[in-house]
Design a protein around this motif. Structure first.
Motif, PDB file in Angstrom:
ATOM      1  N   GLY A  73      11.855   8.781   7.187  1.00 39.21           N
ATOM      2  CA  GLY A  73      13.346   9.271   6.447  1.00 39.21           C
ATOM      3  C   GLY A  73      13.412  10.553   6.969  1.00 39.21           C
ATOM      4  O   GLY A  73      14.634  11.097   6.766  1.00 39.21           O
ATOM      5  N   SER A  74      12.485  11.267   7.469  1.00 38.12           N
ATOM      6  CA  SER A  74      12.681  12.732   7.988  1.00 38.12           C
ATOM      7  C   SER A  74      11.444  12.966   8.905  1.00 38.12           C
ATOM      8  O   SER A  74      10.596  12.181   9.142  1.00 38.12           O
ATOM      9  N   THR A  75      11.690  13.918   9.673  1.00 40.74           N
ATOM     10  CA  THR A  75      10.561  14.317  10.638  1.00 40.74           C
ATOM     11  C   THR A  75       9.450  15.268   9.718  1.00 40.74           C
ATOM     12  O   THR A  75       9.908  16.067   9.191  1.00 40.74           O
ATOM     13  N   LEU A  76       8.373  14.634   9.918  1.00 38.65           N
ATOM     14  CA  LEU A  76       7.076  15.568   9.379  1.00 38.65           C
ATOM     15  C   LEU A  76       6.439  16.187  10.086  1.00 38.65           C
ATOM     16  O   LEU A  76       6.367  15.842  11.502  1.00 38.65           O
ATOM     17  N   ALA A  77       6.374  17.568  10.014  1.00 39.41           N
ATOM     18  CA  ALA A  77       5.795  18.670  10.814  1.00 39.41           C
ATOM     19  C   ALA A  77       4.368  18.318  11.148  1.00 39.41           C
ATOM     20  O   ALA A  77       3.610  17.622  10.373  1.00 39.41           O
ATOM     21  N   THR A  78       3.869  19.231  12.435  1.00 39.65           N
ATOM     22  CA  THR A  78       2.267  19.168  12.713  1.00 39.65           C
ATOM     23  C   THR A  78       1.839  19.638  11.526  1.00 39.65           C
ATOM     24  O   THR A  78       2.022  20.483  10.778  1.00 39.65           O
ATOM     25  N   GLY A  79       0.517  19.266  11.183  1.00 39.30           N
ATOM     26  CA  GLY A  79      -0.330  19.586   9.967  1.00 39.30           C
ATOM     27  C   GLY A  79      -0.071  18.797   8.970  1.00 39.30           C
ATOM     28  O   GLY A  79      -0.795  18.770   7.964  1.00 39.30           O
ATOM     29  N   THR A  80       1.203  18.130   8.447  1.00 39.14           N
ATOM     30  CA  THR A  80       1.277  16.990   7.483  1.00 39.14           C
ATOM     31  C   THR A  80       0.292  15.944   7.142  1.00 39.14           C
ATOM     32  O   THR A  80      -0.275  15.414   8.291  1.00 39.14           O
ATOM     33  N   LYS A  81      -0.153  15.836   6.059  1.00 41.96           N
ATOM     34  CA  LYS A  81      -1.003  15.058   5.624  1.00 41.96           C
ATOM     35  C   LYS A  81      -0.399  13.628   5.109  1.00 41.96           C
ATOM     36  O   LYS A  81       0.373  13.685   4.198  1.00 41.96           O
ATOM     37  N   VAL A  82      -0.694  12.572   5.815  1.00 45.05           N
ATOM     38  CA  VAL A  82      -0.127  11.145   5.426  1.00 45.05           C
ATOM     39  C   VAL A  82      -1.238  10.267   5.038  1.00 45.05           C
ATOM     40  O   VAL A  82      -1.975  10.150   5.934  1.00 45.05           O
ATOM     41  N   ARG A  83      -1.147   9.770   3.794  1.00 43.23           N
ATOM     42  CA  ARG A  83      -2.076   8.988   3.182  1.00 43.23           C
ATOM     43  C   ARG A  83      -1.769   7.580   3.008  1.00 43.23           C
ATOM     44  O   ARG A  83      -0.548   7.426   2.391  1.00 43.23           O
ATOM     45  N   LEU A  84      -2.600   6.594   3.152  1.00 40.03           N
ATOM     46  CA  LEU A  84      -2.343   5.314   3.015  1.00 40.03           C
ATOM     47  C   LEU A  84      -3.399   4.914   1.767  1.00 40.03           C
ATOM     48  O   LEU A  84      -4.647   5.173   1.735  1.00 40.03           O
ATOM     49  N   ILE A  95       0.867  -1.171  -0.241  1.00 44.53           N
ATOM     50  CA  ILE A  95       0.037   0.209  -0.004  1.00 44.53           C
ATOM     51  C   ILE A  95       0.867   1.248   0.074  1.00 44.53           C
ATOM     52  O   ILE A  95       1.981   1.088   0.570  1.00 44.53           O
ATOM     53  N   ASP A  96       0.432   2.238  -0.771  1.00 41.14           N
ATOM     54  CA  ASP A  96       1.072   3.407  -0.987  1.00 41.14           C
ATOM     55  C   ASP A  96       1.094   4.247   0.389  1.00 41.14           C
ATOM     56  O   ASP A  96       0.334   4.373   0.999  1.00 41.14           O
ATOM     57  N   VAL A  97       2.296   5.046   0.724  1.00 39.78           N
ATOM     58  CA  VAL A  97       2.413   5.922   1.790  1.00 39.78           C
ATOM     59  C   VAL A  97       2.685   7.232   0.897  1.00 39.78           C
ATOM     60  O   VAL A  97       3.766   7.266   0.148  1.00 39.78           O
ATOM     61  N   ARG A  98       1.799   8.189   1.094  1.00 40.67           N
ATOM     62  CA  ARG A  98       2.041   9.415   0.194  1.00 40.67           C
ATOM     63  C   ARG A  98       1.827  10.763   1.340  1.00 40.67           C
ATOM     64  O   ARG A  98       1.105  10.721   2.402  1.00 40.67           O
ATOM     65  N   VAL A  99       2.804  11.552   1.335  1.00 39.18           N
ATOM     66  CA  VAL A  99       2.926  12.642   2.195  1.00 39.18           C
ATOM     67  C   VAL A  99       2.536  13.980   1.458  1.00 39.18           C
ATOM     68  O   VAL A  99       3.342  14.415   0.534  1.00 39.18           O
ATOM     69  N   ASN A 100       1.572  14.501   1.891  1.00 40.14           N
ATOM     70  CA  ASN A 100       1.111  15.943   1.447  1.00 40.14           C
ATOM     71  C   ASN A 100       0.973  15.775  -0.150  1.00 40.14           C
ATOM     72  O   ASN A 100       1.351  16.627  -0.969  1.00 40.14           O
ATOM     73  N   GLY A 101       0.487  14.507  -0.584  1.00 38.86           N
ATOM     74  CA  GLY A 101       0.455  14.419  -1.976  1.00 38.86           C
ATOM     75  C   GLY A 101       1.238  13.576  -2.662  1.00 38.86           C
ATOM     76  O   GLY A 101       1.078  13.264  -3.913  1.00 38.86           O
ATOM     77  N   ASN A 102       2.457  13.710  -2.064  1.00 42.12           N
ATOM     78  CA  ASN A 102       3.526  13.069  -2.994  1.00 42.12           C
ATOM     79  C   ASN A 102       3.844  11.755  -2.540  1.00 42.12           C
ATOM     80  O   ASN A 102       3.892  11.187  -1.291  1.00 42.12           O
TER      81      ASN A 102
END
Length: 792
Positions: free
Chosen positions: A186-197, A138-145
């Motif tokens: 791989g890095s720290t994601l900030a508060t408010g980041t959208k993480v999508r499965l 399953i894909d993990v997408r961060v802020n749409g990427n």
């Protein structure tokens, strides 16, 4: 523990219905994909509100993660549940609801409320026709990427038939649907980041059901302790996992014992195919996200990764410390004779600390006689049997601050088979979703304490809290029956109890059994406890008499059937027991009449007593409220409510300037990193390196502010006893030159004031705020759960 063989009936109607549902989902998956891709519906959060077992102030384990339920997240998938019917997919989900994705492009999207560099998510895939499981991704997408594709599998789920279960999909009684996996970003994601499965393909699996995701900030790897032996550098263990490292580890452990030196496990995934036997040695890793023991013998399936003390008949082991690593096994079936637990044997005067245990048979199954074992700060996930079992003469031992989810049997258990268990404690643990049996149980035992725990979402064949003379070897003739004083205090139970598939009637959230013989020689005190949204009865007696029960300061909010379900004789006192939202108008079911004696003490009892009680031949269908608020608003007349943090925001609209900001520290212990001090959660904390004062923590506010006050906190739990930390405060505008804002002085943290202290400052313009600690009367390190900064 498993049900006695004499009552193993099956619910064929449920199994057939579930199979049909899954077949339908498989059949339509291909056609649904095109529709979703061309015009996906708007993403919505659609969950039915249900109380969470994670993060209840003062109770349960202090966890390093923030939990997000899929049903409350943004999604274009399909909400399933709430449903507590055994054998249904939502019945095994946290909160009894989840989201199913069945087409390419469908997703669940979480918005981070705290910085995070790692995620664990709980999911379910349908089984394959052979029962061997399926693999997918399953894909993990961060802020749409797109970030990565994470492997998922059904190989560790899906059991069938009667106990001890099998992997034959043609059999009845499918259950144990969910699994968990973890990944770092791989890095720290900030508060408010959208993480999508998000589903990228349905070729390997027609559906993906997402239950929840836990986000955390994993600290940097722990370095090798001074003077330690290294299993890689000194003994040639293979950190890539390509070669079997069992013998290398055993040689390192033997040398560590002989030389009185710690044995260090650096970063790596190590293939271990049999027990590593430990005695008088410390085995320490770089942290459970970095140092991983895995593996199983390729031909002898009874051998697999595990760290074991010598058994008692071999003299037992003692003075063992296991800390800061993971044991992630490959157990896909339940064979009770196989010793394929993460940790086992006899371990006296020993400590298990910050160990991640997953995909083994049991997390920890120890066999005595043995004395003084402590299990703490650990995670136990996805077991085929118990999470922990103190078996056969375990004394003066404790499980504390440990998180347990998705066990195949009891979550935390004590079983005094043939030899007494004495003075053991289960404290400050969170136990969620035992698929079979109880969240927490003691079978026999003397002077047992079960306190400050959270128990949630029992599935079948058990309740939340169970005290019983049940199972072989539990009887007064051998001194193993329930005796002495049993204390169950300050526990919270949520959606506990179930409709037992053998008995076909509800089992209570808190229940007692005298099956082997009546409970006659014990005082059992149940105090200061919340029983919320019970699936059936809140309190239940069955299978022989239970005497010596005392209920005091109990809040019952929501029960699917009765407040009390009495199916056996006994005696109990009730003081300040308050019940609301009981489904049945007659609050007590009792067909034993005067055989059960109720004594009401003092005032404060309300909402649960009825005379005469109900005695019917038909058990009512439960009515579930999904209600109850753990802790709830503090009621000065209700001592069952744990304390909440006092408001700390001063006048003005800026609030706490430090929350979610970048933070550093001069040192940290294990996983207790500085990020815990700015995450807004008073139950997580930063702790510096032990015996290394002075230690400091520094937060960057992002811009200069006229800082006039700090609010410093430790976890509010009573276990954090009063302590004074000697500290000073300094500030800087450039993170180079610091000036004193507050001279060194003692600051006292007292649980009576929620372990909160205020430090007034002069209002100096400051961007970087540093707290330096030079002493602590409660621990040889600096400790802060929250560093809150306010400006005028």
């Amino acid at each position: 523990m498993t049900p006695p063989p004499r009552r193993r009936l099956l619910r064929r109607g449920i199994s057939a219905s579930l199979s049909a549902t899954l077949a339908l989902a498989t059949a339509v998956a291909g056609t649904a994909a095109a529709v979703v891709m061309s015009a996906a519906p708007a993403a919505v959060a659609a969950g039915v509100p249900a109380p969470s077992p994670v993060g209840i102030p003062g109770r349960g384990a202090t966890v390093p993660f923030v939990e997000h339920e899929a049903e409350y997240a943004a999604t274009n998938g399909t909400l399933i549940g709430p449903n507590r019917l055994y054998g249904s997919l939502p019945s095994e989900a946290s909160g009894r609801q989840a989201v199913t994705l069945d087409a390419v492009g469908e997703y669940v999207e979480f918005t981070l409320t705290r910085p995070a560099n790692a995620m664990t998510f709980r999911y379910s895939l349908p089984d394959n026709s052979a029962g061997t499981g399926r693999d997918a991704g399953i894909d993990v997408r961060v802020n749409g990427n797109q970030l990565k594709n994470v492997p998922v599998t059904s190989k560790y789920g899906w059991y069938y038939g009667g106990y001890p279960f099998n992997n034959n999909p043609g059999d009845t009684n499918p259950h144990h649907f969910y699994d968990e996996t973890r990944t770092m970003f791989g890095s720290t994601l900030a508060t408010g980041t959208k993480v999508r499965l998000q589903v990228s393909s349905t070729a390997q699996s027609p559906t993906f059901t997402i239950d929840l995701a836990d986000f955390e900030q994993v600290a940097a790897p722990i370095g090798k302790p001074s003077g330690a032996l290294d299993v890689v550098a000194d003994f040639g263990a293979d950190p890539t996992g390509a070669a079997d490292s069992t013998a290398k580890f055993q040689a390192a452990v033997a040398a560590g014992q002989a030389q009185n030196r710690t044995v260090y496990i650096p970063q790596g995934n190590f293939e271990i195919r049999d027990h590593i036997v430990v005695d008088k040695v410390t085995l320490a890793g770089a942290g459970p996200w970095y140092s991983v023991l895995k593996g199983r013998h390729p031909t002898d399936r009874s051998k697999a990764v595990g760290v074991y003390g010598k058994y008692a008949n071999q003299g037992g082991s003692s003075d063992v410390t296991l800390k800061d690593f993971a044991i992630i096994g490959d157990i896909r079936e339940r064979v009770d004779n196989d010793q394929v637990n993460a940790i086992g044997g006899a371990l006296s005067n020993s400590v298990i600390d910050n160990i991640w245990m997953q995909h083994t048979k049991c997390g920890v199954w120890v066999d005595g006689p043995m004395n003084n074992l402590t299990i703490k700060n650990s995670r136990i996930l996805d077991q085929t049997a118990d999470g922990v079992n103190f078996h056969y003469g375990v004394t003066n031992s404790t499980v504390t601050n440990t998180f347990v989810r998705n066990t195949g049997d009891d979550g935390l258990a004590m079983w005094a088979e043939n030899i007494p268990n004495v003075n053991n404690k289960f404290t400050f643990n969170t136990v969620i979703l035992p698929i079979l049996a109880n969240n927490i149980v003691t079978y026999g035992g003397k002077d047992i304490t079960i306190s400050d725990n959270v128990m949630s979402d029992t599935i079948t064949n058990g309740g939340g809290l169970h005290i019983a003379n049940r199972y072989p070897g539990v009887n007064s003739g051998q001194g193993t029956a329930v005796s002495g004083t049993h204390t169950a205090a300050r526990n919270t139970l949520i959606r506990a109890g179930n409709n037992d598939f053998n008995w076909q009637f509800g089992v209570g959230a808190v229940w007692f059994s005298g099956l082997n013989e009546p409970i006659n020689n014990a005082t059992i005190n149940i105090t200061d406890t919340e029983i919320l949204d019970s699936s059936y009865a809140a309190i239940h007696l069955i299978e022989g008499a239970t005497n010596g029960l005392n209920f005091k300061n109990i809040k019952i909010d929501g029960a699917g059937t009765y407040a009390l379900q009495i199916q056996a004789p006994g005696r109990a006192t009730f003081e300040n027991v308050k019940a609301t939202n009981i489904a049945q108008s007659n609050k007590i079911h009792n067909c034993v009449g005067a055989g059960f004696q109720i004594t009401q003490v003092g005032g404060g009892n309300s909402g649960w007593y009825s005379n005469p009680p109900a005695c019917t031949g038909v058990w009512p269908a439960p009515e579930w409220t999904n209600g109850g608020v753990p802790g709830g608003p503090v009621d000065p007349e209700d001592p069952t409510d744990p304390p909440t943090d006092p408001p700390t925001d001063p006048p003005g609209d800026e609030g706490n300037l430090a929350e979610g900001r970048p933070v550093t520290a001069t040192g940290q212990a294990q996983t207790y990193g500085p990020g815990n001090a700015v995450d807004g959660n008073a139950n997580t904390y930063w702790e510096s390196t032990n015996n290394a004062f002075p230690q400091s923590i520094t937060v960057d506010l992002g811009s200069a502010k006229n800082v006039d006050r700090l609010v410093l906190k430790l976890p509010p739990a009573a276990a954090w006893q009063t302590r004074t930390q000697t500290l000073s405060v300094s500030g800087s505008t450039n993170n180079s030159t610091y000036t004193s804002l507050k001279a060194s002085a003692g600051v006292t943290f007292n649980p009576s004031s929620a372990n909160t202290a205020t430090v007034d400052l002069p209002g100096t313009s400051t961007r970087y705020v540093r707290v330096t600690v030079t002493g602590n009367t409660g621990w040889p390190a600096a400790q802060l759960s929250e560093l809150e900064v306010y400006a005028d």
